[in-house]
Motif scaffolding. Sequence first.
Motif, PDB file in Angstrom:
ATOM      1  N   ARG A 111      -5.807   3.416   4.522  1.00 38.67           N
ATOM      2  CA  ARG A 111      -4.834   2.379   4.851  1.00 38.67           C
ATOM      3  C   ARG A 111      -3.980   2.019   3.643  1.00 38.67           C
ATOM      4  NH1 ARG A 111      -7.153  -2.299   5.888  1.00 38.67           N
ATOM      5  NH2 ARG A 111      -9.356  -1.718   5.670  1.00 38.67           N
ATOM      6  N   VAL A 114      -1.455   4.834   2.825  1.00 35.72           N
ATOM      7  CA  VAL A 114      -0.344   4.833   3.789  1.00 35.72           C
ATOM      8  C   VAL A 114       0.616   3.696   3.495  1.00 35.72           C
ATOM      9  CG1 VAL A 114       0.241   4.422   6.217  1.00 35.72           C
ATOM     10  CG2 VAL A 114      -1.588   6.014   5.633  1.00 35.72           C
ATOM     11  N   GLU A 115       0.083   2.509   3.320  1.00 33.05           N
ATOM     12  CA  GLU A 115       0.922   1.332   3.096  1.00 33.05           C
ATOM     13  C   GLU A 115       1.747   1.444   1.821  1.00 33.05           C
ATOM     14  OE1 GLU A 115      -1.844  -1.855   3.154  1.00 33.05           O
ATOM     15  OE2 GLU A 115      -2.261  -1.681   5.313  1.00 33.05           O
ATOM     16  N   PRO A 119       1.933  10.227   0.119  1.00 32.24           N
ATOM     17  CA  PRO A 119       1.624  11.279   1.099  1.00 32.24           C
ATOM     18  C   PRO A 119       0.558  12.260   0.658  1.00 32.24           C
ATOM     19  CG  PRO A 119       3.809  11.603   0.128  1.00 32.24           C
ATOM     20  CD  PRO A 119       3.350  10.241  -0.280  1.00 32.24           C
ATOM     21  N   VAL A 122      -2.767  10.585   1.097  1.00 35.38           N
ATOM     22  CA  VAL A 122      -3.055  10.468   2.527  1.00 35.38           C
ATOM     23  C   VAL A 122      -3.564  11.803   3.067  1.00 35.38           C
ATOM     24  CG1 VAL A 122      -2.042  10.110   4.818  1.00 35.38           C
ATOM     25  CG2 VAL A 122      -1.404   8.610   2.909  1.00 35.38           C
ATOM     26  N   PHE A 132      -8.258   8.229  10.857  1.00 35.70           N
ATOM     27  CA  PHE A 132      -7.243   7.229  11.176  1.00 35.70           C
ATOM     28  C   PHE A 132      -7.345   6.770  12.629  1.00 35.70           C
ATOM     29  CE2 PHE A 132      -5.272  11.382  11.762  1.00 35.70           C
ATOM     30  CZ  PHE A 132      -4.748  11.276  13.047  1.00 35.70           C
ATOM     31  N   ALA A 143       2.203   3.342   9.990  1.00 35.87           N
ATOM     32  CA  ALA A 143       2.742   4.292   9.021  1.00 35.87           C
ATOM     33  C   ALA A 143       4.262   4.227   9.003  1.00 35.87           C
ATOM     34  CB  ALA A 143       2.271   5.715   9.354  1.00 35.87           C
ATOM     35  N   VAL A 151       4.915  10.345   4.405  1.00 38.71           N
ATOM     36  CA  VAL A 151       3.614   9.879   4.881  1.00 38.71           C
ATOM     37  C   VAL A 151       3.521  10.046   6.388  1.00 38.71           C
ATOM     38  CG1 VAL A 151       2.187   7.827   5.242  1.00 38.71           C
ATOM     39  CG2 VAL A 151       3.148   8.287   2.987  1.00 38.71           C
ATOM     40  N   VAL A 155       0.770  12.135   8.598  1.00 37.57           N
ATOM     41  CA  VAL A 155      -0.017  11.526   9.673  1.00 37.57           C
ATOM     42  C   VAL A 155       0.203  12.276  10.982  1.00 37.57           C
ATOM     43  CG1 VAL A 155      -0.312   9.441  11.048  1.00 37.57           C
ATOM     44  CG2 VAL A 155      -0.069   9.259   8.568  1.00 37.57           C
TER      45      VAL A 155
END
Length: 299
Positions: A111, A114-115, A119, A122, A132, A143, A151, A155
Amino acid sequence: MMNMPPSNSGVAAREFDEELSIAAFTGQLDKVKLLLDQGADVHAHGDKALQSAAARGHQTIVTLLLKRGADVHADHDSALQSAAENGHQSVVAELLDAGANVHANEEKALRSAVEKGHPAVVADLIHRGADFRTLGRRFLEHAVLAGNAKVVEVVLAAGGFVPAEKNAALQLAIDNRSSDLIAVLVSAGATVHAGRDILSHFVRVGSLETVKHLLSAGADAFARDGKAVLGLDEIDHAMAFANIELTGTHDARPLREELLFGRRLEPELAFDGQVERRVVDDLVAREALDARRDRRLLD
Protein backbone atom coordinates in the motif's frame (compact mmCIF):
# COMPACT_ATOMS: atom_id res chain seq x y z
CA MET A 1 37.95 6.85 20.58
CA MET A 2 34.43 6.29 21.91
CA ASN A 3 34.19 4.78 25.37
CA MET A 4 31.36 2.51 26.49
CA PRO A 5 29.49 4.05 29.45
CA PRO A 6 29.53 2.17 32.75
CA SER A 7 26.98 -0.63 32.92
CA ASN A 8 25.22 1.04 35.86
CA SER A 9 24.69 4.27 33.96
CA GLY A 10 21.19 3.74 32.61
CA VAL A 11 20.78 7.23 31.21
CA ALA A 12 24.15 7.14 29.46
CA ALA A 13 23.38 3.71 28.02
CA ARG A 14 20.11 4.97 26.54
CA GLU A 15 21.93 7.89 24.99
CA PHE A 16 24.51 5.50 23.62
CA ASP A 17 21.79 3.37 22.01
CA GLU A 18 20.18 6.50 20.59
CA GLU A 19 23.47 7.29 18.88
CA LEU A 20 23.20 3.96 17.08
CA SER A 21 19.83 4.92 15.62
CA ILE A 22 21.12 8.34 14.57
CA ALA A 23 24.21 6.85 12.94
CA ALA A 24 22.07 4.33 11.09
CA PHE A 25 19.68 7.03 9.92
CA THR A 26 22.45 9.31 8.68
CA GLY A 27 24.39 6.52 6.96
CA GLN A 28 27.51 6.54 9.14
CA LEU A 29 28.60 2.94 8.58
CA ASP A 30 31.89 3.18 10.50
CA LYS A 31 30.18 4.70 13.51
CA VAL A 32 27.48 2.02 13.47
CA LYS A 33 30.21 -0.65 13.47
CA LEU A 34 32.02 1.03 16.33
CA LEU A 35 28.89 1.40 18.44
CA LEU A 36 27.94 -2.24 17.91
CA ASP A 37 31.47 -3.42 18.68
CA GLN A 38 31.40 -1.50 21.93
CA GLY A 39 28.14 -3.03 23.02
CA ALA A 40 25.33 -0.82 21.74
CA ASP A 41 22.04 -2.73 21.78
CA VAL A 42 20.98 -3.56 18.20
CA HIS A 43 17.41 -4.01 19.50
CA ALA A 44 17.26 -0.65 21.28
CA HIS A 45 13.98 1.25 20.92
CA GLY A 46 12.32 -1.60 19.07
CA ASP A 47 15.14 -2.12 16.58
CA LYS A 48 14.92 1.54 15.63
CA ALA A 49 18.36 1.45 14.02
CA LEU A 50 17.20 -1.10 11.42
CA GLN A 51 14.03 0.83 10.67
CA SER A 52 16.02 4.07 10.36
CA ALA A 53 18.58 2.61 7.98
CA ALA A 54 15.86 0.99 5.87
CA ALA A 55 13.87 4.21 5.65
CA ARG A 56 16.89 6.06 4.28
CA GLY A 57 18.02 3.28 1.95
CA HIS A 58 21.37 2.60 3.62
CA GLN A 59 21.70 -0.99 2.46
CA THR A 60 25.18 -1.67 3.81
CA ILE A 61 24.03 -0.65 7.27
CA VAL A 62 20.88 -2.75 6.94
CA THR A 63 23.08 -5.72 6.02
CA LEU A 64 25.35 -5.10 9.02
CA LEU A 65 22.48 -4.75 11.47
CA LEU A 66 20.86 -7.94 10.25
CA LYS A 67 24.15 -9.81 10.64
CA ARG A 68 24.40 -8.48 14.18
CA GLY A 69 20.99 -9.87 15.05
CA ALA A 70 18.50 -7.09 14.31
CA ASP A 71 14.92 -8.36 14.26
CA VAL A 72 13.47 -7.99 10.77
CA HIS A 73 9.97 -8.41 12.25
CA ALA A 74 10.29 -5.67 14.88
CA ASP A 75 7.32 -3.33 15.16
CA HIS A 76 5.22 -5.35 12.70
CA ASP A 77 7.98 -5.43 10.05
CA SER A 78 8.21 -1.64 10.02
CA ALA A 79 11.64 -1.75 8.37
CA LEU A 80 10.14 -3.33 5.24
CA GLN A 81 7.29 -0.85 5.20
CA SER A 82 9.65 2.11 5.55
CA ALA A 83 11.90 0.89 2.75
CA ALA A 84 8.91 0.31 0.47
CA GLU A 85 7.36 3.68 1.23
CA ASN A 86 10.57 5.44 0.27
CA GLY A 87 11.23 3.38 -2.85
CA HIS A 88 14.40 1.61 -1.75
CA GLN A 89 14.14 -1.45 -3.97
CA SER A 90 17.40 -3.14 -2.99
CA VAL A 91 16.69 -2.74 0.72
CA VAL A 92 13.20 -4.16 0.25
CA ALA A 93 14.74 -7.18 -1.47
CA GLU A 94 17.29 -7.70 1.30
CA LEU A 95 14.68 -7.50 4.05
CA LEU A 96 12.45 -9.97 2.23
CA ASP A 97 15.43 -12.30 1.77
CA ALA A 98 16.00 -12.02 5.52
CA GLY A 99 12.45 -13.24 6.15
CA ALA A 100 10.40 -10.06 6.42
CA ASN A 101 6.67 -10.69 6.17
CA VAL A 102 5.43 -9.21 2.89
CA HIS A 103 1.84 -9.34 4.22
CA ALA A 104 2.56 -7.58 7.53
CA ASN A 105 0.14 -4.93 8.76
CA GLU A 106 -2.46 -5.69 6.08
CA GLU A 107 -0.07 -5.44 3.12
CA LYS A 108 1.24 -2.10 4.39
CA ALA A 109 4.45 -2.33 2.35
CA LEU A 110 2.50 -2.71 -0.89
CA ARG A 111 0.00 0.00 0.00
CA SER A 112 2.81 2.39 0.86
CA ALA A 113 4.72 1.72 -2.37
CA VAL A 114 1.57 2.30 -4.42
CA GLU A 115 0.60 5.48 -2.62
CA LYS A 116 4.10 6.94 -2.94
CA GLY A 117 4.48 5.94 -6.60
CA HIS A 118 7.31 3.38 -6.66
CA PRO A 119 6.52 0.99 -9.56
CA ALA A 120 9.67 -1.15 -9.26
CA VAL A 121 9.01 -1.79 -5.57
CA VAL A 122 5.33 -2.52 -6.27
CA ALA A 123 6.35 -5.07 -8.91
CA ASP A 124 8.86 -6.74 -6.59
CA LEU A 125 6.40 -6.97 -3.71
CA ILE A 126 3.71 -8.52 -5.90
CA HIS A 127 6.28 -10.93 -7.33
CA ARG A 128 7.26 -11.90 -3.78
CA GLY A 129 3.65 -12.65 -2.85
CA ALA A 130 1.99 -9.42 -1.77
CA ASP A 131 -1.72 -9.93 -2.32
CA PHE A 132 -3.45 -6.75 -3.45
CA ARG A 133 -6.74 -8.61 -3.84
CA THR A 134 -7.05 -8.80 -0.06
CA LEU A 135 -7.13 -5.00 0.00
CA GLY A 136 -10.55 -4.90 -1.63
CA ARG A 137 -12.13 -4.61 -5.04
CA ARG A 138 -11.30 -0.91 -5.28
CA PHE A 139 -7.54 -1.32 -5.03
CA LEU A 140 -7.09 -0.37 -8.69
CA GLU A 141 -8.94 2.87 -8.02
CA HIS A 142 -6.61 3.59 -5.10
CA ALA A 143 -3.67 3.10 -7.44
CA VAL A 144 -5.25 5.54 -9.91
CA LEU A 145 -5.79 8.09 -7.16
CA ALA A 146 -2.08 7.88 -6.33
CA GLY A 147 -1.56 9.28 -9.81
CA ASN A 148 1.42 7.29 -11.08
CA ALA A 149 0.74 5.70 -14.47
CA LYS A 150 3.69 3.29 -14.17
CA VAL A 151 2.33 1.97 -10.88
CA VAL A 152 -1.09 1.46 -12.44
CA GLU A 153 0.56 -0.44 -15.32
CA VAL A 154 2.26 -2.75 -12.81
CA VAL A 155 -0.96 -3.32 -10.87
CA LEU A 156 -2.91 -4.05 -14.06
CA ALA A 157 -0.19 -6.46 -15.23
CA ALA A 158 -0.75 -8.50 -12.06
CA GLY A 159 -4.12 -9.38 -13.55
CA GLY A 160 -7.41 -10.43 -12.10
CA PHE A 161 -9.37 -7.23 -12.58
CA VAL A 162 -12.89 -7.56 -13.95
CA PRO A 163 -14.16 -5.07 -16.56
CA ALA A 164 -16.24 -3.18 -13.99
CA GLU A 165 -13.12 -2.46 -11.92
CA LYS A 166 -11.20 -1.22 -14.94
CA ASN A 167 -14.11 0.92 -16.06
CA ALA A 168 -14.51 2.48 -12.61
CA ALA A 169 -10.79 3.25 -12.51
CA LEU A 170 -10.97 4.85 -15.97
CA GLN A 171 -13.87 7.04 -14.89
CA LEU A 172 -11.79 8.15 -11.90
CA ALA A 173 -8.86 8.99 -14.18
CA ILE A 174 -11.21 11.00 -16.38
CA ASP A 175 -12.60 12.85 -13.37
CA ASN A 176 -9.02 13.74 -12.41
CA ARG A 177 -8.23 14.77 -16.01
CA SER A 178 -5.21 12.45 -16.07
CA SER A 179 -4.21 11.81 -19.68
CA ASP A 180 -1.44 9.32 -18.82
CA LEU A 181 -3.73 7.18 -16.67
CA ILE A 182 -6.49 7.30 -19.27
CA ALA A 183 -4.09 5.94 -21.89
CA VAL A 184 -2.94 3.10 -19.62
CA LEU A 185 -6.46 2.04 -18.66
CA VAL A 186 -7.82 2.22 -22.19
CA SER A 187 -4.91 0.06 -23.35
CA ALA A 188 -5.92 -2.45 -20.67
CA GLY A 189 -9.42 -2.67 -22.11
CA ALA A 190 -11.36 -0.23 -19.94
CA THR A 191 -14.41 1.40 -21.51
CA VAL A 192 -16.35 4.51 -20.65
CA HIS A 193 -19.43 6.50 -21.56
CA ALA A 194 -18.17 10.07 -21.58
CA GLY A 195 -19.87 12.96 -23.28
CA ARG A 196 -19.34 16.48 -24.48
CA ASP A 197 -17.85 18.08 -21.37
CA ILE A 198 -15.06 15.55 -20.97
CA LEU A 199 -14.13 15.40 -24.64
CA SER A 200 -14.29 19.17 -24.98
CA HIS A 201 -12.00 19.60 -21.97
CA PHE A 202 -9.23 17.52 -23.50
CA VAL A 203 -9.71 19.21 -26.86
CA ARG A 204 -9.40 22.64 -25.27
CA VAL A 205 -6.12 21.78 -23.56
CA GLY A 206 -4.71 20.21 -26.71
CA SER A 207 -4.68 16.60 -25.49
CA LEU A 208 -5.58 15.15 -28.86
CA GLU A 209 -4.24 11.69 -28.07
CA THR A 210 -6.42 11.56 -24.96
CA VAL A 211 -9.48 12.45 -27.02
CA LYS A 212 -8.65 9.60 -29.38
CA HIS A 213 -8.17 7.21 -26.44
CA LEU A 214 -11.55 8.17 -25.02
CA LEU A 215 -13.28 7.77 -28.36
CA SER A 216 -11.75 4.32 -28.79
CA ALA A 217 -12.93 3.41 -25.28
CA GLY A 218 -16.52 4.21 -26.14
CA ALA A 219 -16.87 7.91 -25.39
CA ASP A 220 -19.83 9.29 -27.32
CA ALA A 221 -18.77 11.86 -29.90
CA PHE A 222 -22.39 12.77 -30.57
CA ALA A 223 -25.01 14.71 -28.67
CA ARG A 224 -28.57 13.44 -28.38
CA ASP A 225 -29.60 15.37 -31.49
CA GLY A 226 -27.07 13.40 -33.54
CA LYS A 227 -24.68 16.29 -34.08
CA ALA A 228 -21.00 15.97 -33.37
CA VAL A 229 -20.23 17.33 -29.91
CA LEU A 230 -16.76 18.51 -30.97
CA GLY A 231 -17.12 21.38 -33.39
CA LEU A 232 -14.58 22.44 -35.98
CA ASP A 233 -13.73 25.52 -33.94
CA GLU A 234 -12.74 23.33 -30.99
CA ILE A 235 -10.78 20.94 -33.16
CA ASP A 236 -8.92 23.75 -34.94
CA HIS A 237 -8.05 25.34 -31.60
CA ALA A 238 -6.75 22.05 -30.22
CA MET A 239 -4.67 21.36 -33.30
CA ALA A 240 -3.18 24.83 -33.14
CA PHE A 241 -2.51 24.36 -29.42
CA ALA A 242 -0.66 21.15 -30.23
CA ASN A 243 1.39 22.98 -32.90
CA ILE A 244 -0.13 20.98 -35.75
CA GLU A 245 0.19 23.08 -38.87
CA LEU A 246 -2.99 23.47 -40.91
CA THR A 247 -2.21 23.97 -44.56
CA GLY A 248 -5.82 23.79 -45.73
CA THR A 249 -9.14 22.12 -45.15
CA HIS A 250 -8.29 19.12 -47.30
CA ASP A 251 -5.09 18.36 -45.39
CA ALA A 252 -6.72 18.89 -42.02
CA ARG A 253 -9.86 16.84 -42.67
CA PRO A 254 -8.45 13.33 -41.91
CA LEU A 255 -7.30 14.38 -38.44
CA ARG A 256 -10.50 16.27 -37.82
CA GLU A 257 -12.53 13.23 -38.75
CA GLU A 258 -10.46 11.01 -36.50
CA LEU A 259 -11.05 13.36 -33.58
CA LEU A 260 -14.70 13.96 -34.37
CA PHE A 261 -15.73 10.41 -35.02
CA GLY A 262 -12.99 8.19 -33.58
CA ARG A 263 -12.00 6.98 -37.06
CA ARG A 264 -11.51 8.23 -40.58
CA LEU A 265 -14.64 8.00 -42.69
CA GLU A 266 -15.03 6.10 -45.91
CA PRO A 267 -17.59 7.95 -48.06
CA GLU A 268 -17.77 5.22 -50.69
CA LEU A 269 -19.29 2.90 -48.07
CA ALA A 270 -21.87 5.37 -46.86
CA PHE A 271 -24.89 3.94 -48.60
CA ASP A 272 -23.90 0.30 -48.74
CA GLY A 273 -26.85 -1.64 -47.38
CA GLN A 274 -24.53 -3.62 -45.07
CA VAL A 275 -22.91 -0.60 -43.47
CA GLU A 276 -23.74 0.25 -39.89
CA ARG A 277 -26.24 3.01 -39.28
CA ARG A 278 -23.60 4.83 -37.23
CA VAL A 279 -21.45 5.40 -40.31
CA VAL A 280 -24.38 6.97 -42.13
CA ASP A 281 -25.00 9.17 -39.11
CA ASP A 282 -21.29 10.12 -39.18
CA LEU A 283 -21.58 11.24 -42.74
CA VAL A 284 -24.72 13.26 -42.13
CA ALA A 285 -22.99 14.98 -39.23
CA ARG A 286 -19.92 15.65 -41.36
CA GLU A 287 -22.02 17.16 -44.10
CA ALA A 288 -23.63 19.45 -41.54
CA LEU A 289 -20.20 20.48 -40.30
CA ASP A 290 -18.98 21.09 -43.83
CA ALA A 291 -22.02 23.24 -44.50
CA ARG A 292 -21.39 25.22 -41.35
CA ARG A 293 -17.75 25.69 -42.36
CA ASP A 294 -18.78 26.89 -45.79
CA ARG A 295 -21.18 29.41 -44.28
CA ARG A 296 -18.36 30.78 -42.11
CA LEU A 297 -16.15 31.16 -45.14
CA LEU A 298 -18.84 33.13 -46.95
CA ASP A 299 -19.56 35.42 -43.98
